[in-house]
Design a protein around this motif. Sequence first.
Motif, PDB file in Angstrom:
ATOM      1  N   UNK A  60      -9.040  -0.469   4.794  1.00 17.12           N
ATOM      2  CA  UNK A  60      -7.993  -0.633   4.145  1.00 17.12           C
ATOM      3  C   UNK A  60      -7.112  -0.300   4.869  1.00 17.12           C
ATOM      4  N   UNK A  61      -7.120   0.760   5.688  1.00 14.78           N
ATOM      5  CA  UNK A  61      -6.723   1.026   7.201  1.00 14.78           C
ATOM      6  C   UNK A  61      -6.586   0.234   8.088  1.00 14.78           C
ATOM      7  N   UNK A  62      -7.311  -0.678   8.458  1.00 11.72           N
ATOM      8  CA  UNK A  62      -6.774  -2.284   9.161  1.00 11.72           C
ATOM      9  C   UNK A  62      -5.290  -2.613   8.413  1.00 11.72           C
ATOM     10  N   UNK A  63      -5.522  -2.476   6.942  1.00 12.72           N
ATOM     11  CA  UNK A  63      -4.083  -3.701   6.116  1.00 12.72           C
ATOM     12  C   UNK A  63      -2.907  -2.805   7.017  1.00 12.72           C
ATOM     13  N   UNK A  64      -3.830  -1.618   6.547  1.00 12.74           N
ATOM     14  CA  UNK A  64      -1.947  -0.675   6.605  1.00 12.74           C
ATOM     15  C   UNK A  64      -1.882  -0.847   7.647  1.00 12.74           C
ATOM     16  N   UNK A  65      -1.926  -0.957   8.921  1.00 13.39           N
ATOM     17  CA  UNK A  65      -1.444  -1.301  10.330  1.00 13.39           C
ATOM     18  C   UNK A  65      -1.377  -2.680  10.133  1.00 13.39           C
ATOM     19  N   UNK A  66      -1.371  -3.540   9.524  1.00 13.30           N
ATOM     20  CA  UNK A  66      -0.608  -5.504   9.642  1.00 13.30           C
ATOM     21  C   UNK A  66       0.317  -5.034   8.965  1.00 13.30           C
ATOM     22  N   UNK A  67       0.387  -3.999   7.985  1.00 14.22           N
ATOM     23  CA  UNK A  67       2.047  -3.668   7.117  1.00 14.22           C
ATOM     24  C   UNK A  67       3.078  -3.382   7.761  1.00 14.22           C
ATOM     25  N   UNK A  68       2.193  -2.244   8.850  1.00 14.18           N
ATOM     26  CA  UNK A  68       3.103  -2.154   9.698  1.00 14.18           C
ATOM     27  C   UNK A  68       3.890  -3.274  10.339  1.00 14.18           C
ATOM     28  N   UNK A  69       2.886  -3.685  10.867  1.00 16.25           N
ATOM     29  CA  UNK A  69       2.699  -4.492  11.687  1.00 16.25           C
ATOM     30  C   UNK A  69       4.316  -5.719  11.852  1.00 16.25           C
TER      31      UNK A  69
END
Length: 226
Positions: A60-69
């Motif tokens: 989930x945290x990885x997906x949030x980082x992807x969203x930020x990118x």
Amino acid sequence: MSKAELVRRYIFFIVGLFVNSLGIALITKGDLGTSPISSIPYTLSIGFTPSLGMFTLYFSLLLIVLQLAILRKNFPKEFWLQIPVSLGFSYFIDLSMSLLSFVHPQSYPVKAVFLLVGCLVLGFGVFMEMAANVVMLPGECTVKAISTTWNTDFGKTKVAVDVTMAATAAVLGLILYRELTGVREGTFVSALLVGAIARTFNKQIGEWIQSLLSVKAGVDIPEQTR
């Protein structure tokens, strides 16, 4: 929106998170694969120490980082709520898996029953999450980030993301264990059924639930979910 209504919606959402986690646990316990959104964490949890819930948190945290990118300066402030939501959801998944620790179906028909019941429960949980209309899980937020940035259809984008996750989990399984582990026929069954079940609940009781939450109209359920 009044504070009382907002509190009711968040309570409804939190209960929906637990129902979601219970549905994922039931599908996983069926041993025919798991839902697409959980396929990567589940595949990793099979051979490594962290639990399914913890791997779900990391993912989930990885997906949030992807969203930020993807969104960069357009990242909505309310999307930061995904972090506490992910923490709670991960805890609920481990709790649900613990509550069902005694479940070890052996025959294929019994496994299929757990899969179908899990899809029903997960579909209702997804309906609750969307009906609350306060925050989304990272999977849905990632789809929204992609569809907003590149102006694609949400439902079709969700299908593409689900397929990508399932394919990634399958490749991980083949690399790590030399066999398909987290992805099986149950993964595709849940991908087909959960969204349809959520939309059916919305059609049948959506307006009633919204009236309880002090909103007149029902909500739209995305074509495809976890």
